[in-house]
Motif scaffolding. Structure first.
Motif, PDB file in Angstrom:
ATOM      1  N   LEU A 104       0.711  -1.330   0.038  1.00  0.00           N
ATOM      2  CA  LEU A 104       0.089  -0.261   0.128  1.00  0.00           C
ATOM      3  C   LEU A 104       0.898   1.325   0.164  1.00  0.00           C
ATOM      4  O   LEU A 104       1.830   1.300   0.405  1.00  0.00           O
ATOM      5  CB  LEU A 104      -0.749   0.222   1.326  1.00  0.00           C
ATOM      6  CG  LEU A 104      -2.130  -0.770   1.245  1.00  0.00           C
ATOM      7  CD1 LEU A 104      -2.793  -0.852   2.876  1.00  0.00           C
ATOM      8  CD2 LEU A 104      -3.111  -0.389   0.293  1.00  0.00           C
ATOM      9  N   SER A 105       0.509   2.181  -0.256  1.00  0.00           N
ATOM     10  CA  SER A 105       1.014   3.972  -0.683  1.00  0.00           C
ATOM     11  C   SER A 105       1.577   4.555   1.022  1.00  0.00           C
ATOM     12  O   SER A 105       0.544   3.912   2.149  1.00  0.00           O
ATOM     13  CB  SER A 105       0.041   4.991  -1.290  1.00  0.00           C
ATOM     14  OG  SER A 105      -1.201   5.163  -0.814  1.00  0.00           O
ATOM     15  N   SER A 106       1.712   5.065   0.740  1.00  0.00           N
ATOM     16  CA  SER A 106       2.068   5.365   2.679  1.00  0.00           C
ATOM     17  C   SER A 106       0.615   6.386   2.866  1.00  0.00           C
ATOM     18  O   SER A 106      -0.108   6.103   4.103  1.00  0.00           O
ATOM     19  CB  SER A 106       3.041   6.910   2.616  1.00  0.00           C
ATOM     20  OG  SER A 106       3.275   7.862   2.848  1.00  0.00           O
ATOM     21  N   GLU A 107       0.325   6.846   2.106  1.00  0.00           N
ATOM     22  CA  GLU A 107      -1.384   7.147   2.910  1.00  0.00           C
ATOM     23  C   GLU A 107      -2.104   6.051   2.669  1.00  0.00           C
ATOM     24  O   GLU A 107      -3.018   6.439   4.064  1.00  0.00           O
ATOM     25  CB  GLU A 107      -2.242   8.056   1.876  1.00  0.00           C
ATOM     26  CG  GLU A 107      -1.533   9.811   1.067  1.00  0.00           C
ATOM     27  CD  GLU A 107       0.180   9.771  -0.541  1.00  0.00           C
ATOM     28  OE1 GLU A 107       0.205   8.923   0.286  1.00  0.00           O
ATOM     29  OE2 GLU A 107      -0.018  10.196  -0.307  1.00  0.00           O
ATOM     30  N   GLU A 108      -1.994   5.243   2.124  1.00  0.00           N
ATOM     31  CA  GLU A 108      -3.164   3.891   3.043  1.00  0.00           C
ATOM     32  C   GLU A 108      -2.423   3.165   3.940  1.00  0.00           C
ATOM     33  O   GLU A 108      -3.524   2.738   4.317  1.00  0.00           O
ATOM     34  CB  GLU A 108      -3.386   3.402   1.747  1.00  0.00           C
ATOM     35  CG  GLU A 108      -3.296   3.946   0.422  1.00  0.00           C
ATOM     36  CD  GLU A 108      -3.890   2.490  -0.814  1.00  0.00           C
ATOM     37  OE1 GLU A 108      -4.753   2.410  -1.373  1.00  0.00           O
ATOM     38  OE2 GLU A 108      -2.707   2.499  -1.357  1.00  0.00           O
ATOM     39  N   ARG A 109      -1.179   3.291   4.473  1.00  0.00           N
ATOM     40  CA  ARG A 109      -1.005   2.572   4.817  1.00  0.00           C
ATOM     41  C   ARG A 109      -1.023   2.611   6.450  1.00  0.00           C
ATOM     42  O   ARG A 109      -1.562   4.104   6.462  1.00  0.00           O
ATOM     43  CB  ARG A 109       0.845   2.522   4.722  1.00  0.00           C
ATOM     44  CG  ARG A 109       1.609   1.693   5.481  1.00  0.00           C
ATOM     45  CD  ARG A 109       1.777   0.210   4.693  1.00  0.00           C
ATOM     46  NE  ARG A 109       2.700  -0.668   5.179  1.00  0.00           N
ATOM     47  CZ  ARG A 109       4.063  -0.747   4.651  1.00  0.00           C
ATOM     48  NH1 ARG A 109       4.226  -0.197   3.331  1.00  0.00           N
ATOM     49  NH2 ARG A 109       4.923  -1.771   5.324  1.00  0.00           N
ATOM     50  N   GLN A 110      -1.661   1.846   7.055  1.00  0.00           N
ATOM     51  CA  GLN A 110      -1.691   1.900   9.263  1.00  0.00           C
ATOM     52  C   GLN A 110      -0.615   1.973   8.984  1.00  0.00           C
ATOM     53  O   GLN A 110       0.486   1.426   9.224  1.00  0.00           O
ATOM     54  CB  GLN A 110      -2.576   0.467   8.787  1.00  0.00           C
ATOM     55  CG  GLN A 110      -4.468  -0.289   8.523  1.00  0.00           C
ATOM     56  CD  GLN A 110      -4.641   0.519   8.950  1.00  0.00           C
ATOM     57  OE1 GLN A 110      -5.046   1.571   9.316  1.00  0.00           O
ATOM     58  NE2 GLN A 110      -5.281   1.916   7.284  1.00  0.00           N
ATOM     59  N   ILE A 111      -0.433   2.616  10.360  1.00  0.00           N
ATOM     60  CA  ILE A 111       0.546   2.545  11.012  1.00  0.00           C
ATOM     61  C   ILE A 111       0.226   1.997  12.521  1.00  0.00           C
ATOM     62  O   ILE A 111      -0.524   1.717  13.043  1.00  0.00           O
ATOM     63  CB  ILE A 111       0.750   3.958  11.961  1.00  0.00           C
ATOM     64  CG1 ILE A 111       1.107   5.404  11.216  1.00  0.00           C
ATOM     65  CG2 ILE A 111       1.403   3.852  12.988  1.00  0.00           C
ATOM     66  CD1 ILE A 111       0.885   7.216  11.099  1.00  0.00           C
TER      67      ILE A 111
ATOM     68  N   ARG B  50       8.237   3.230  12.025  1.00  0.00           N
ATOM     69  CA  ARG B  50       6.123   4.254  12.131  1.00  0.00           C
ATOM     70  C   ARG B  50       6.051   5.675  12.385  1.00  0.00           C
ATOM     71  O   ARG B  50       5.830   6.451  12.152  1.00  0.00           O
ATOM     72  CB  ARG B  50       5.856   3.636  13.560  1.00  0.00           C
ATOM     73  CG  ARG B  50       5.138   2.079  13.719  1.00  0.00           C
ATOM     74  CD  ARG B  50       3.402   1.689  14.691  1.00  0.00           C
ATOM     75  NE  ARG B  50       4.797   1.406  15.399  1.00  0.00           N
ATOM     76  CZ  ARG B  50       5.238  -0.026  15.818  1.00  0.00           C
ATOM     77  NH1 ARG B  50       4.400  -0.465  15.232  1.00  0.00           N
ATOM     78  NH2 ARG B  50       5.524   0.005  17.168  1.00  0.00           N
ATOM     79  N   LEU B  53       7.224   7.159   8.900  1.00  0.00           N
ATOM     80  CA  LEU B  53       5.738   6.872   7.868  1.00  0.00           C
ATOM     81  C   LEU B  53       4.209   8.178   8.352  1.00  0.00           C
ATOM     82  O   LEU B  53       3.751   8.480   7.677  1.00  0.00           O
ATOM     83  CB  LEU B  53       5.246   5.729   8.485  1.00  0.00           C
ATOM     84  CG  LEU B  53       3.621   5.776   7.553  1.00  0.00           C
ATOM     85  CD1 LEU B  53       3.767   4.816   5.606  1.00  0.00           C
ATOM     86  CD2 LEU B  53       3.291   4.170   7.732  1.00  0.00           C
ATOM     87  N   ASP B  56       6.220  10.751   6.611  1.00  0.00           N
ATOM     88  CA  ASP B  56       6.151  11.355   5.693  1.00  0.00           C
ATOM     89  C   ASP B  56       4.155  11.834   4.859  1.00  0.00           C
ATOM     90  O   ASP B  56       4.360  12.427   4.138  1.00  0.00           O
ATOM     91  CB  ASP B  56       6.577   9.806   4.621  1.00  0.00           C
ATOM     92  CG  ASP B  56       6.382   9.843   3.754  1.00  0.00           C
ATOM     93  OD1 ASP B  56       6.686  10.530   2.644  1.00  0.00           O
ATOM     94  OD2 ASP B  56       4.936   8.807   2.627  1.00  0.00           O
ATOM     95  N   LYS B  57       3.483  10.946   5.853  1.00  0.00           N
ATOM     96  CA  LYS B  57       2.172  11.258   5.363  1.00  0.00           C
ATOM     97  C   LYS B  57       2.074  13.165   5.830  1.00  0.00           C
ATOM     98  O   LYS B  57       0.649  13.460   4.203  1.00  0.00           O
ATOM     99  CB  LYS B  57       1.642  10.386   6.139  1.00  0.00           C
ATOM    100  CG  LYS B  57       1.104   9.170   5.769  1.00  0.00           C
ATOM    101  CD  LYS B  57       0.059   8.658   7.227  1.00  0.00           C
ATOM    102  CE  LYS B  57       0.332   6.802   6.782  1.00  0.00           C
ATOM    103  NZ  LYS B  57      -0.942   6.382   7.422  1.00  0.00           N
ATOM    104  N   LYS B  60       3.186  14.977   2.825  1.00  0.00           N
ATOM    105  CA  LYS B  60       2.499  14.767   1.577  1.00  0.00           C
ATOM    106  C   LYS B  60       1.011  15.663   1.680  1.00  0.00           C
ATOM    107  O   LYS B  60       0.623  16.376   0.759  1.00  0.00           O
ATOM    108  CB  LYS B  60       2.623  13.264   1.231  1.00  0.00           C
ATOM    109  CG  LYS B  60       3.293  12.451   0.666  1.00  0.00           C
ATOM    110  CD  LYS B  60       3.031  10.668   0.935  1.00  0.00           C
ATOM    111  CE  LYS B  60       4.475  10.230   0.290  1.00  0.00           C
ATOM    112  NZ  LYS B  60       4.622   9.406   0.223  1.00  0.00           N
ATOM    113  N   ILE B  87       7.565   3.427  -0.796  1.00  0.00           N
ATOM    114  CA  ILE B  87       6.904   4.671  -0.275  1.00  0.00           C
ATOM    115  C   ILE B  87       7.247   5.503  -0.361  1.00  0.00           C
ATOM    116  O   ILE B  87       6.801   6.934  -0.341  1.00  0.00           O
ATOM    117  CB  ILE B  87       5.496   4.307   0.926  1.00  0.00           C
ATOM    118  CG1 ILE B  87       5.918   3.150   1.744  1.00  0.00           C
ATOM    119  CG2 ILE B  87       4.955   2.865  -0.277  1.00  0.00           C
ATOM    120  CD1 ILE B  87       4.526   2.924   2.627  1.00  0.00           C
TER     121      ILE B  87
END
Lengths: 144, 91
Positions: A104-111, B50, B53, B56-57, B60, B87
């Protein structure tokens, strides 16, 4: 003459608190060094140990206090090391958690969900069992 | 406005809180073009991934970009096996 293979098992028991992770890490690291692990194996082992111990310290006992026991021994004629974590907290098989979708992409990815996934990638033969009221998680690290 | 941040030697459960707070502080100044220079970092665990990530979110979402550079062997391997190398922007 070849180096003698370490065969005796060593163990450590600590309160299941994040603050005790450095003690567990140095216990495992000392053994791995004696067993002849190189830097990359040491880092991978450190990763496996952190992911498991943090899980136990965070979830096994909820608000209560409890202990974690770590045992370690040489395996496969000194070519691998077996590491075992045991706790008496609530029954939980970390290997039952679905693996994260790593596409999944960064936006979709669950933390989250990555710790056990990482463990399974860097270690071999990762196995869970529940024996005599204990959660037992075993894995094997190859030395080369 | 962009900024370069040098990540610590280890990003683990012990150091991640400070690392995470540093990144939040950068974001709080409205900086969303961020370079993480990971040359000093020999070890990263899931808690550090985490944090990266999440940043990064955040970058963006605010029209910026997070770039990772100088990642070493262990960090690269962890990024690869978790799919983070697909990603995140790693140069």
């Amino acid at each position: 003459m070849t180096d003698p293979v370490i065969t005796e098992e060593e163990r450590i028991r600590v309160a299941a608190l994040i603050d005790n992770l450095p003690d567990v890490q140095s216990f495992v690291r000392d053994y791995m060094c004696k067993a002849g692990a190189d830097d990359m194996v040491l880092l991978n082992t450190e990763l496996a140990v952190e992911e498991i111990f943090v899980n136990i310290a965070s979830y096994a006992y909820e608000d209560k206090s409890g202990e974690a026991e770590v045992s370690i021994r040489s395996a496969e004629n000194g070519e691998s090391v077996d590491i075992c974590f045991a706790d008496t907290g609530k029954r939980f098989d970390p290997l039952s958690v679905p693996e994260p979708d790593i596409t999944l992409s960064s936006e979709e990815r669950q933390i989250g969900g990555l710790g056990i996934f990482l463990l399974r990638q860097v270690a071999e033969d990762v196995r869970y069992s529940y024996e005599e009221g204990k959660n037992i998680l075993r894995f094997r690290m190859r030395l080369s | 406005m962009s900024e370069i941040y040098r990540t610590p030697e280890k990003i683990d459960i012990g150091t991640n809180t400070a690392f995470s707070e540093d990144l939040k502080e950068i974001a709080s100044r409205g900086i969303f073009d961020l370079v993480l220079d990971m040359e000093d970092t020999v070890y990263i665990s899931s808690v550090g991934l985490r944090t990266i990530l999440a940043m990064d979110k955040e970058c963006k979402k605010n029209g910026g970009k997070l770039v990772i550079k100088n990642a070493g062997e262990m960090v690269n391997k962890v990024m690869e096996i978790t799919g983070f190398s697909q990603i995140l922007t790693i140069v």
